[in-house]
Scaffold this active site. Structure first.
Site, mmCIF file in Angstrom:
data_model
loop_
_atom_site.group_PDB
_atom_site.id
_atom_site.type_symbol
_atom_site.label_atom_id
_atom_site.label_comp_id
_atom_site.label_asym_id
_atom_site.label_seq_id
_atom_site.Cartn_x
_atom_site.Cartn_y
_atom_site.Cartn_z
ATOM 1 C CE1 TYR A 249 -9.923 -2.501 -2.615
ATOM 2 C CE2 TYR A 249 -9.678 -0.140 -2.681
ATOM 3 C CZ TYR A 249 -9.544 -0.728 -2.050
ATOM 4 O OH TYR A 249 -9.022 -1.625 -0.223
ATOM 5 C CB VAL A 292 2.181 2.911 5.497
ATOM 6 C CG1 VAL A 292 3.243 2.869 6.781
ATOM 7 C CG2 VAL A 292 1.296 3.970 5.779
ATOM 8 C CE1 TYR A 308 5.925 6.389 -8.026
ATOM 9 C CE2 TYR A 308 5.415 5.999 -5.972
ATOM 10 C CZ TYR A 308 5.881 4.819 -7.431
ATOM 11 O OH TYR A 308 6.675 3.796 -7.259
ATOM 12 C CD GLN A 313 0.933 13.250 -3.101
ATOM 13 O OE1 GLN A 313 1.589 14.166 -2.883
ATOM 14 N NE2 GLN A 313 1.330 11.958 -4.599
#
Length: 424
Positions: A249, A292, A308, A313
Site C-alpha cells: 500500500y 475508528v 494495539y 500512537q
C-alpha cells in the site's frame, strides 16, 4: 418631285450652336437626378440610413444613463466582471469548463461527464452525491471488492448516473472530462489481500491521456511511512519500509504518485494529487480493521475496544464531508499538488477510545494487544498549503462527526432488530 427635292436641299437653313431634339428646359437639370433616384430606389436607402442614425443617436445617451444607475444594484467590481467576464479555460477532451469565475446570471453551469473509480465505496459514494447534486453526469466504476451497491442505490434511475462493474486493473474505454481515481482498498485487511495501486493507476492515466481528461489521484498519508518529521509537510519524502507488510500500500501509492507526475510532465496530462489522512463517517466498512470503525463497531456490540501497543500512537481524523470538499476544490483548482487533506487535530489511540466511550457506551472496556508491524507512531498533517492555495480546511470536529457515524453503524449492525427488541 425632283425639283422640289433640289429646292429643299439648297434652301438656306438656320443651324443652332448645339443640337437638341427638344428645347432645353432649365428645370430638367434638377428633376432628372431626383427622378433617377426614385427609379433606382436610392432615396429609400438614404432615408433608411438617416432614420437608423437618428435611432442610434437617441439610444446612446439613454444607455449611458442606465449604466450609471447600475451602481445602485452592483458594485464597481461586479460591473467590471459583468462587462469583462473571465474567459473560459478550454481543455482538450469530451467537454470543457471554466475553472475560474462565476456563471453569469441566467446561465446554468455546464455539467461535466465524470468517472469516479471506487465510486461505490465509502469516500467515493459521498463524492458521487456531491457531483450529482452539482449537476454533473457521473459514471461509477467499481468491482465491489470493498464497495457496496447500497451506497449508490439512491441514484438508480437518475439519467445522469451510470454504474459499471469493472476492475481498474483491466483497461476501460470511456469519454469523460474528469477522472477521480479512488479505486484502491484502503485498510490493511483488504490491501494486503488485493493490492491494485500501480496497475489501476496506470490504466486510468492512460484513459486520461487518450481523452484529454483531468485526473485526480487519491494518494495517502501512508507515503510518509513512520515519519521522522512531525507534523508532515508535502515536501517531506517519508520513511517507508519498502519490503514490510504494509509496503504494497505505502510503496504502491508512492509509485502511483510517480506515475501521475511522469504522465503530467511527459504526456501533458492534467493531474491533481491528494494525500488523504484518516477519514471517518457514514458508509464506512464495519469490519475493515481501521481504528475508528473498529472502536465504533466494538462499542455497539458491547465488545472491548482493542488498542494495539501502548495506545500512545497518534492519528488525525477528518469527517468525510470535509474530505470531499477538499477533493473537489483540488480538482477544480489550478495546482497539481500534492496536497495534504486531513484534520490537524491530533488524538492518541487512548483518547479516541475515550471519545467513543463517551459517545456510545461509558462502560465499554479497553483491551490492549501487541502492536502490528510498521505501525506509524505519529501522524498529523500540515495543511498550510491547502489553506493557502485551495482555501480549504476541515470544519467538522471529531466529537461532532462521530455521532453521525455511530447512527449509521447502529442502523447497519442492528437494523430492524433494534426496533423490535426495544418494543419487546
Amino acid at each position: 418631285m425632283g425639283s422640289e427635292l433640289t429646292y429643299r436641299r439648297h434652301e438656306p437653313q438656320t443651324l443652332s450652336d448645339s443640337y437638341s431634339p427638344k428645347p432645353n428646359k432649365p428645370w430638367l437639370s434638377v428633376i432628372r437626378p431626383i427622378r433617377y433616384m426614385l427609379r433606382e430606389q436610392r432615396l429609400l436607402f438614404v432615408l433608411l440610413g438617416i432614420l437608423l442614425g437618428a435611432f442610434f443617436i437617441a439610444i446612446l445617451p439613454s444607455s449611458s444613463h442606465r449604466q450609471i444607475t447600475y451602481h445602485d444594484a452592483y458594485s464597481v467590481s461586479q460591473l467590471a466582471q459583468i462587462m469583462n467576464p473571465p474567459q473560459p479555460v478550454y481543455r482538450p477532451g469530451f467537454g470543457s469548463i471554466s475553472s475560474g469565475g462565476k456563471v453569469p446570471l441566467g446561465l446554468k453551469r455546464k455539467g461535466l461527464r465524470i468517472v469516479v473509480t471506487g465510486g461505490a465505496g465509502f469516500v467515493g459514494s459521498h463524492l458521487v452525491d456531491r457531483l450529482i447534486a452539482r449537476g454533473d453526469s457521473v459514471i461509477v466504476v467499481d468491482n465491489f471488492f470493498t464497495g457496496n451497491k447500497d451506497n449508490v442505490m439512491h441514484h438508480f434511475g437518475n439519467p445522469r448516473f451510470e454504474l459499471i462493474r469493472h476492475d481498474v486493473v483491466e483497461p476501460l474505454l470511456l469519454e469523460v472530462d474528469q477522472i477521480y481515481h479512488l479505486a484502491c482498498p484502503a485498510s490493511p485487511v483488504h490491501y494486503k489481500y488485493n493490492p491494485t495501486n500501480v496497475v489501476g493507476t496506470l490504466n486510468m492515466l492512460g484513459l486520461a491521456k487518450r481523452v484529454g481528461a483531468r485526473f485526480l489521484l487519491t494518494s495517502t498519508s501512508e507515503v510518509y511511512g513512520d515519519p521522522l518529521q512531525h507534523p508532515q509537510v508535502e515536501t517531506y519524502w517519508g520513511n517507508v519500509n519498502p519490503i514490510g507488510v504494509r509496503s504494497c500500500y505505502d510503496e504502491g501509492k508512492r509509485t502511483a504518485e510517480t506515475l501521475a507526475m511522469d504522465y503530467h510532465r511527459g504526456a501533458g496530462v492534467e493531474v491533481r494529487i491528494a494525500r488523504i489522512f484518516n477519514t471517518y463517517g457514514p458508509r464506512m466498512c464495519i469490519d475493515d480493521g481501521r481504528v475508528v470503525s473498529n472502536f465504533v463497531a466494538q462499542a455497539l456490540r458491547k465488545e472491548p475496544l482493542t488498542v494495539y501497543g501502548d495506545g500512545k500512537q497518534t492519528r488525525s481524523f477528518q469527517f468525510v464531508s470535509d474530505l470531499v470538499e477538499g477533493l473537489m476544490r483540488l480538482m477544480e483548482g489550478e495546482h497539481v499538488g500534492p496536497f495534504n487533506l486531513g484534520n490537524p487535530g491530533e488524538f492518541t489511540m487512548l483518547e479516541l477510545a475515550q471519545v467513543v466511550q463517551e459517545t456510545i457506551d461509558p462502560n465499554a472496556k479497553i483491551e490492549f494487544k501487541p502492536n502490528t508491524e510498521d505501525d506509524p507512531h505519529k501522524r498529523k498533517p500540515d495543511i498550510t498549503k491547502a489553506k493557502d492555495l485551495l482555501g480549504w480546511e476541515p470544519k467538522v470536529a471529531l466529537r461532532k462527526g462521530l455521532p453521525m457515524m455511530v447512527s449509521d453503524f447502529r442502523q447497519r449492525i442492528f437494523g430492524d432488530h433494534k426496533d423490535s427488541s426495544s418494543s419487546a
